[in-house]
Design a protein around this motif. Structure first.
Motif, PDB file in Angstrom:
ATOM      1  N   THR A  64      -1.526   6.489   0.710  1.00 41.07           N
ATOM      2  CA  THR A  64      -0.229   6.049   0.215  1.00 41.07           C
ATOM      3  C   THR A  64       0.430   5.248   1.339  1.00 41.07           C
ATOM      4  OG1 THR A  64       1.136   7.885   1.036  1.00 41.07           O
ATOM      5  CG2 THR A  64      -0.066   8.265  -1.019  1.00 41.07           C
ATOM      6  N   GLU A  67       0.123   6.790   4.851  1.00 45.59           N
ATOM      7  CA  GLU A  67      -1.163   6.691   5.566  1.00 45.59           C
ATOM      8  C   GLU A  67      -1.346   5.267   6.093  1.00 45.59           C
ATOM      9  OE1 GLU A  67      -0.859   8.481   2.532  1.00 45.59           O
ATOM     10  OE2 GLU A  67      -0.553  10.052   4.017  1.00 45.59           O
ATOM     11  N   VAL A  68      -0.856   4.278   5.343  1.00 44.85           N
ATOM     12  CA  VAL A  68      -0.892   2.904   5.852  1.00 44.85           C
ATOM     13  C   VAL A  68      -0.051   2.811   7.132  1.00 44.85           C
ATOM     14  CG1 VAL A  68      -0.232   0.517   5.384  1.00 44.85           C
ATOM     15  CG2 VAL A  68      -1.350   1.882   3.595  1.00 44.85           C
ATOM     16  N   ARG A  69       1.139   3.415   7.086  1.00 46.80           N
ATOM     17  CA  ARG A  69       1.995   3.470   8.287  1.00 46.80           C
ATOM     18  C   ARG A  69       1.232   4.078   9.468  1.00 46.80           C
ATOM     19  NH1 ARG A  69       5.052   7.324  10.979  1.00 46.80           N
ATOM     20  NH2 ARG A  69       4.318   8.954   9.586  1.00 46.80           N
ATOM     21  N   SER A  70       0.616   5.233   9.255  1.00 47.82           N
ATOM     22  CA  SER A  70      -0.089   5.898  10.351  1.00 47.82           C
ATOM     23  C   SER A  70      -1.270   5.065  10.847  1.00 47.82           C
ATOM     24  CB  SER A  70      -0.574   7.281   9.898  1.00 47.82           C
ATOM     25  OG  SER A  70       0.531   8.130   9.625  1.00 47.82           O
ATOM     26  N   ALA A  72      -1.644   1.791  10.604  1.00 47.32           N
ATOM     27  CA  ALA A  72      -1.149   0.576  11.271  1.00 47.32           C
ATOM     28  C   ALA A  72      -0.731   0.902  12.704  1.00 47.32           C
ATOM     29  CB  ALA A  72       0.016  -0.023  10.484  1.00 47.32           C
ATOM     30  N   ILE A  73      -0.043   2.020  12.893  1.00 51.93           N
ATOM     31  CA  ILE A  73       0.360   2.439  14.246  1.00 51.93           C
ATOM     32  C   ILE A  73      -0.877   2.794  15.066  1.00 51.93           C
ATOM     33  CG2 ILE A  73       1.539   4.287  15.519  1.00 51.93           C
ATOM     34  CD1 ILE A  73       3.653   4.248  13.207  1.00 51.93           C
ATOM     35  N   ARG A  76      -2.708  -0.692  15.765  1.00 47.75           N
ATOM     36  CA  ARG A  76      -1.933  -1.723  16.472  1.00 47.75           C
ATOM     37  C   ARG A  76      -1.421  -1.248  17.813  1.00 47.75           C
ATOM     38  NH1 ARG A  76      -0.437  -6.150  13.865  1.00 47.75           N
ATOM     39  NH2 ARG A  76      -1.186  -6.372  11.734  1.00 47.75           N
ATOM     40  N   PRO A 138      -2.348  -5.589   4.152  1.00 52.74           N
ATOM     41  CA  PRO A 138      -2.233  -6.601   5.208  1.00 52.74           C
ATOM     42  C   PRO A 138      -1.811  -6.047   6.569  1.00 52.74           C
ATOM     43  CG  PRO A 138      -0.315  -6.682   3.781  1.00 52.74           C
ATOM     44  CD  PRO A 138      -1.266  -5.692   3.158  1.00 52.74           C
ATOM     45  N   PHE A 139      -1.285  -4.828   6.612  1.00 51.13           N
ATOM     46  CA  PHE A 139      -0.733  -4.322   7.872  1.00 51.13           C
ATOM     47  C   PHE A 139      -1.749  -3.553   8.717  1.00 51.13           C
ATOM     48  CE2 PHE A 139       2.781  -4.740   4.838  1.00 51.13           C
ATOM     49  CZ  PHE A 139       3.460  -5.760   5.490  1.00 51.13           C
TER      50      PHE A 139
END
Lengths: 162, 162
Positions: A64, A67-70, A72-73, A76, A138-139
């Motif tokens: 969700t 998980e994309v947030r985690s 990406a961090i 990156r 994309p992130f």
């Protein structure tokens, strides 16, 4: 004594033999996304040691926004490059539907959440859906090794989903 | 050989000594929400064994909609009753701000995500914020034992946040 207090006592024994600190970035440059299932000890099942891999877990091991947030961090800011997804057999997410769960919440809470339960009817198909969500996002920059597996809770074995 | 392949080889050794299957519901009736940090092996640090606790993890160990989803499923469908939150010292989330991360994404991807990075400047304060999010949420029914801790990556010890 509550279970939480029991875990705190366990932690005292763990800390007594602890050697640290290790560096912040994961030394194996890998992030694992797995179901929260109690039977799946990610470190042991994958032979990971402290400091080697980010471990992201939730109900189902789904992808969700969080998980994309985690991820990406993880990629990156902390240098991970490979992603390993792990769903498993006998998953709780196979036992209900999003609609049933929402109906229960409407009845018991009198409101419905903004989130869907993310239940699924086929484990391998949900691994594929999760892989696609990562590949389409994309992130998350590094997509050279994004692989998905089903952990068998009867045998402890991982099977790759193709 | 990729790291993923190395982890698969480790899994063969794990499966060779595996005894299962265990029941689906967590036997200790507890759900842990922790940061994805590689140095925090939740099972070892809390003395948990396979089958005992749900383990939910993300960047920071924060509570967003997806952790509420997982906790609601954990408590409502799989019988957990206690919640243990674990943040930790030397967290990556202390090294940047949501605005900086969003600016990087705008620059590198040409778009900004719908999610915030959920960075924080004070670990204990973010544990308190996470505790509040759980206590304030209507979809998580059992709030009799919701406690938050900071794991010290130098000593392996948990300290409770009051």
């Amino acid at each position: 004594m509550s279970v939480t207090d029991e875990l705190l006592r366990n932690n005292e024994a763990y800390a007594a033999g602890f050697e640290g600190p290790l560096p912040l970035p994961p030394s194996k440059h890998v992030a694992v996304v797995a179901c929260m299932d109690a039977r799946l000890d990610v470190y042991r099942a994958l032979g990971l040691r402290e400091g080697e891999a980010h471990v992201i877990r939730n109900a189902g091991g789904v992808i969700t926004a969080d998980e994309v947030r985690s991820l990406a961090i993880s990629q990156r800011l902390l240098g991970t490059e490979e992603i390993v997804l792990v769903h498993h057999t006998d998953c709780g997410m196979l036992t209900f539907t999003d609609e049933e769960f929402a109906a229960t919440l409407r009845q018991e809470v009198g409101a419905e959440p903004e989130w869907a339960a993310e239940a699924f009817a086929d484990v391998a198909e949900d691994v594929r859906r999760s892989l696609r969500r990562i590949l389409d996002d994309p992130f998350i920059p590094k997509k050279g090794s994004v692989r998905g597996f089903v952990f068998d809770v009867a045998t402890g074995k991982l099977a790759e989903v193709s």
